[in-house]
Design a protein around this motif. Structure first.
Motif, PDB file in Angstrom:
ATOM      1  N   THR A   7       0.852  -1.188   0.000  1.00 28.26           N
ATOM      2  CA  THR A   7       0.000   0.000   0.000  1.00 28.26           C
ATOM      3  C   THR A   7       0.888   1.238   0.000  1.00 28.26           C
ATOM      4  O   THR A   7       2.061   1.184   0.386  1.00 28.26           O
ATOM      5  CB  THR A   7      -0.897   0.041   1.243  1.00 28.26           C
ATOM      6  OG1 THR A   7      -0.080   0.167   2.419  1.00 28.26           O
ATOM      7  CG2 THR A   7      -1.762  -1.212   1.335  1.00 28.26           C
ATOM      8  N   TRP A   8       0.324   2.366  -0.427  1.00 24.93           N
ATOM      9  CA  TRP A   8       1.094   3.605  -0.401  1.00 24.93           C
ATOM     10  C   TRP A   8       1.487   3.975   1.031  1.00 24.93           C
ATOM     11  O   TRP A   8       2.583   4.487   1.268  1.00 24.93           O
ATOM     12  CB  TRP A   8       0.296   4.738  -1.036  1.00 24.93           C
ATOM     13  CG  TRP A   8       0.147   4.617  -2.513  1.00 24.93           C
ATOM     14  CD1 TRP A   8      -0.988   4.327  -3.203  1.00 24.93           C
ATOM     15  CD2 TRP A   8       1.185   4.758  -3.501  1.00 24.93           C
ATOM     16  NE1 TRP A   8      -0.737   4.286  -4.553  1.00 24.93           N
ATOM     17  CE2 TRP A   8       0.589   4.546  -4.764  1.00 24.93           C
ATOM     18  CE3 TRP A   8       2.547   5.041  -3.427  1.00 24.93           C
ATOM     19  CZ2 TRP A   8       1.315   4.614  -5.951  1.00 24.93           C
ATOM     20  CZ3 TRP A   8       3.277   5.106  -4.611  1.00 24.93           C
ATOM     21  CH2 TRP A   8       2.662   4.903  -5.852  1.00 24.93           C
ATOM     22  N   GLU A   9       0.606   3.694   1.978  1.00 24.66           N
ATOM     23  CA  GLU A   9       0.918   4.020   3.373  1.00 24.66           C
ATOM     24  C   GLU A   9       2.118   3.222   3.868  1.00 24.66           C
ATOM     25  O   GLU A   9       3.040   3.779   4.477  1.00 24.66           O
ATOM     26  CB  GLU A   9      -0.301   3.743   4.265  1.00 24.66           C
ATOM     27  CG  GLU A   9      -1.471   4.677   4.023  1.00 24.66           C
ATOM     28  CD  GLU A   9      -2.304   4.310   2.787  1.00 24.66           C
ATOM     29  OE1 GLU A   9      -2.041   3.239   2.177  1.00 24.66           O
ATOM     30  OE2 GLU A   9      -3.185   5.107   2.420  1.00 24.66           O
ATOM     31  N   LEU A  11       4.342   1.736   2.007  1.00 27.08           N
ATOM     32  CA  LEU A  11       5.500   2.133   1.214  1.00 27.08           C
ATOM     33  C   LEU A  11       6.161   3.360   1.827  1.00 27.08           C
ATOM     34  O   LEU A  11       7.388   3.421   1.957  1.00 27.08           O
ATOM     35  CB  LEU A  11       5.075   2.420  -0.223  1.00 27.08           C
ATOM     36  CG  LEU A  11       6.176   2.914  -1.164  1.00 27.08           C
ATOM     37  CD1 LEU A  11       7.225   1.830  -1.390  1.00 27.08           C
ATOM     38  CD2 LEU A  11       5.578   3.370  -2.495  1.00 27.08           C
ATOM     39  N   LEU A  46       4.355  11.106  -3.457  1.00 21.85           N
ATOM     40  CA  LEU A  46       5.174  10.188  -2.667  1.00 21.85           C
ATOM     41  C   LEU A  46       6.232  10.954  -1.884  1.00 21.85           C
ATOM     42  O   LEU A  46       6.514  10.633  -0.725  1.00 21.85           O
ATOM     43  CB  LEU A  46       5.825   9.134  -3.564  1.00 21.85           C
ATOM     44  CG  LEU A  46       6.718   8.113  -2.840  1.00 21.85           C
ATOM     45  CD1 LEU A  46       5.952   7.386  -1.739  1.00 21.85           C
ATOM     46  CD2 LEU A  46       7.321   7.118  -3.831  1.00 21.85           C
ATOM     47  N   ARG A  49       4.597  12.394   1.125  1.00 15.82           N
ATOM     48  CA  ARG A  49       4.305  11.331   2.079  1.00 15.82           C
ATOM     49  C   ARG A  49       5.572  10.934   2.849  1.00 15.82           C
ATOM     50  O   ARG A  49       5.548  10.745   4.074  1.00 15.82           O
ATOM     51  CB  ARG A  49       3.731  10.110   1.348  1.00 15.82           C
ATOM     52  CG  ARG A  49       3.312   8.969   2.274  1.00 15.82           C
ATOM     53  CD  ARG A  49       2.876   7.750   1.464  1.00 15.82           C
ATOM     54  NE  ARG A  49       1.686   8.005   0.685  1.00 15.82           N
ATOM     55  CZ  ARG A  49       0.447   7.904   1.170  1.00 15.82           C
ATOM     56  NH1 ARG A  49       0.257   7.560   2.431  1.00 15.82           N
ATOM     57  NH2 ARG A  49      -0.583   8.125   0.380  1.00 15.82           N
ATOM     58  N   LEU A 159       9.372   5.728  -9.796  1.00 14.97           N
ATOM     59  CA  LEU A 159       7.979   5.322  -9.991  1.00 14.97           C
ATOM     60  C   LEU A 159       7.805   4.908 -11.445  1.00 14.97           C
ATOM     61  O   LEU A 159       7.852   5.743 -12.349  1.00 14.97           O
ATOM     62  CB  LEU A 159       7.040   6.473  -9.641  1.00 14.97           C
ATOM     63  CG  LEU A 159       6.976   6.852  -8.153  1.00 14.97           C
ATOM     64  CD1 LEU A 159       6.129   8.087  -7.955  1.00 14.97           C
ATOM     65  CD2 LEU A 159       6.424   5.702  -7.332  1.00 14.97           C
ATOM     66  N   ALA A 200       3.634   1.519 -10.570  1.00 12.10           N
ATOM     67  CA  ALA A 200       2.446   2.302 -10.239  1.00 12.10           C
ATOM     68  C   ALA A 200       1.416   2.279 -11.353  1.00 12.10           C
ATOM     69  O   ALA A 200       0.636   3.221 -11.502  1.00 12.10           O
ATOM     70  CB  ALA A 200       2.849   3.743  -9.926  1.00 12.10           C
ATOM     71  N   ASP A 203      -2.932   2.741  -9.712  1.00 12.19           N
ATOM     72  CA  ASP A 203      -2.669   3.639  -8.590  1.00 12.19           C
ATOM     73  C   ASP A 203      -3.213   3.094  -7.275  1.00 12.19           C
ATOM     74  O   ASP A 203      -2.727   3.450  -6.203  1.00 12.19           O
ATOM     75  CB  ASP A 203      -3.280   5.010  -8.882  1.00 12.19           C
ATOM     76  CG  ASP A 203      -2.814   6.064  -7.901  1.00 12.19           C
ATOM     77  OD1 ASP A 203      -1.596   6.163  -7.686  1.00 12.19           O
ATOM     78  OD2 ASP A 203      -3.670   6.774  -7.334  1.00 12.19           O
ATOM     79  N   PRO A 206      -0.097  -0.397  -5.856  1.00 15.17           N
ATOM     80  CA  PRO A 206       1.321  -0.346  -6.238  1.00 15.17           C
ATOM     81  C   PRO A 206       2.060  -1.610  -5.824  1.00 15.17           C
ATOM     82  O   PRO A 206       1.577  -2.399  -4.992  1.00 15.17           O
ATOM     83  CB  PRO A 206       1.836   0.870  -5.464  1.00 15.17           C
ATOM     84  CG  PRO A 206       0.950   0.959  -4.262  1.00 15.17           C
ATOM     85  CD  PRO A 206      -0.401   0.509  -4.743  1.00 15.17           C
ATOM     86  N   TRP A 208       6.376  -2.943  -5.224  1.00 17.02           N
ATOM     87  CA  TRP A 208       7.730  -2.401  -5.142  1.00 17.02           C
ATOM     88  C   TRP A 208       8.777  -3.496  -5.120  1.00 17.02           C
ATOM     89  O   TRP A 208       8.485  -4.656  -4.878  1.00 17.02           O
ATOM     90  CB  TRP A 208       7.856  -1.477  -3.935  1.00 17.02           C
ATOM     91  CG  TRP A 208       8.031  -2.144  -2.582  1.00 17.02           C
ATOM     92  CD1 TRP A 208       7.358  -3.229  -2.097  1.00 17.02           C
ATOM     93  CD2 TRP A 208       8.941  -1.752  -1.563  1.00 17.02           C
ATOM     94  NE1 TRP A 208       7.776  -3.541  -0.831  1.00 17.02           N
ATOM     95  CE2 TRP A 208       8.750  -2.633  -0.480  1.00 17.02           C
ATOM     96  CE3 TRP A 208       9.872  -0.733  -1.434  1.00 17.02           C
ATOM     97  CZ2 TRP A 208       9.482  -2.540   0.710  1.00 17.02           C
ATOM     98  CZ3 TRP A 208      10.592  -0.634  -0.260  1.00 17.02           C
ATOM     99  CH2 TRP A 208      10.404  -1.514   0.797  1.00 17.02           C
TER     100      TRP A 208
END
Length: 213
Positions: A7-9, A11, A46, A49, A159, A200, A203, A206, A208
């Motif tokens: 998740t973006w969080e 990450l 990002l 964040r 990204l 990505a 959206d 994601p 990694w």
């Protein structure tokens, strides 16, 4: 490269923890990191964040976007408003980024960074005051095509968008930039050059390549 869903969080948390372990390559007092990606991948989000996560951990962080270092319109549009070669090599003021953002964070540097230089809307200098990044602080420079300028980054995050996703997520009036990103893939190969790669394409989901770091 093996990519794992994230998740973006999470990450943001994981990358912040990794940045806390990075030592400046030049032995200086500041870490310089890149968040590289086409505008369609929203690298600035990002970077912001990451800055928030670093500040929660007690580390100063400064976010700078390359869109604040565009060259004057007379230079950017010398060969027309939609020339991909100019976008690739001539839109961003690379010398100013070195002089105003990166060099002040060298060992023995002042630590005083110019957050932006040029306003493309007015085509005038922004006249923003310099921001002092304290010792131990982390610079997060975000923008497109960052990895082919030999900037002295201590950590690079790319990204990545597949050609189809890049085309789908790029607004119609910016589609002319796509050949520049194709050239970037051929000449720089950012997936291989970056320390951390984030796919990505979707959206919401994601993935990694930093889990084995």
């Amino acid at each position: 490269m093996r990519l794992e869903p994230i998740t973006w969080e999470r990450l943001g948390r994981n990358l912040a923890e990794r940045l806390l372990r990075v030592e400046p390559q030049d032995g200086g007092a500041h870490v310089r990191a890149a968040v590289d990606g086409a505008p369609a991948a929203r690298p600035g989000e990002l970077a912001e964040r990451l800055a928030a996560e670093l500040r929660l951990r007690g580390r100063p962080a400064l976010v700078v976007g390359t869109e604040g270092f565009l060259r004057p319109a007379s230079l950017r549009f010398e060969f027309g408003h939609e020339d991909p070669e100019s976008f690739y090599d001539g839109w961003f003021d690379i010398k100013a980024l070195w002089r105003e953002v990166l060099t002040p964070l060298d060992e023995g540097g002042t630590g005083r960074v110019l957050p932006d230089l040029w306003d493309p809307a007015t085509d005038r200098a922004t006249r923003s005051p310099r921001t002092r990044l304290p010792p131990g602080g982390i610079l997060l420079l975000h923008g497109p095509l960052l990895l082919h300028h030999w900037f002295p980054f201590d950590l690079t995050v790319h990204l990545n968008l597949s050609p189809a996703a890049l085309r789908r997520r790029t607004p119609q009036d910016q589609q002319w930039t796509l050949p520049a990103f194709a050239r970037y893939e051929r000449e720089t190969d950012p997936v291989s050059a970056a320390d951390v790669v984030v796919r990505a394409d979707d959206d919401r989901h994601p993935a990694w390549g930093g889990a084995g770091e």
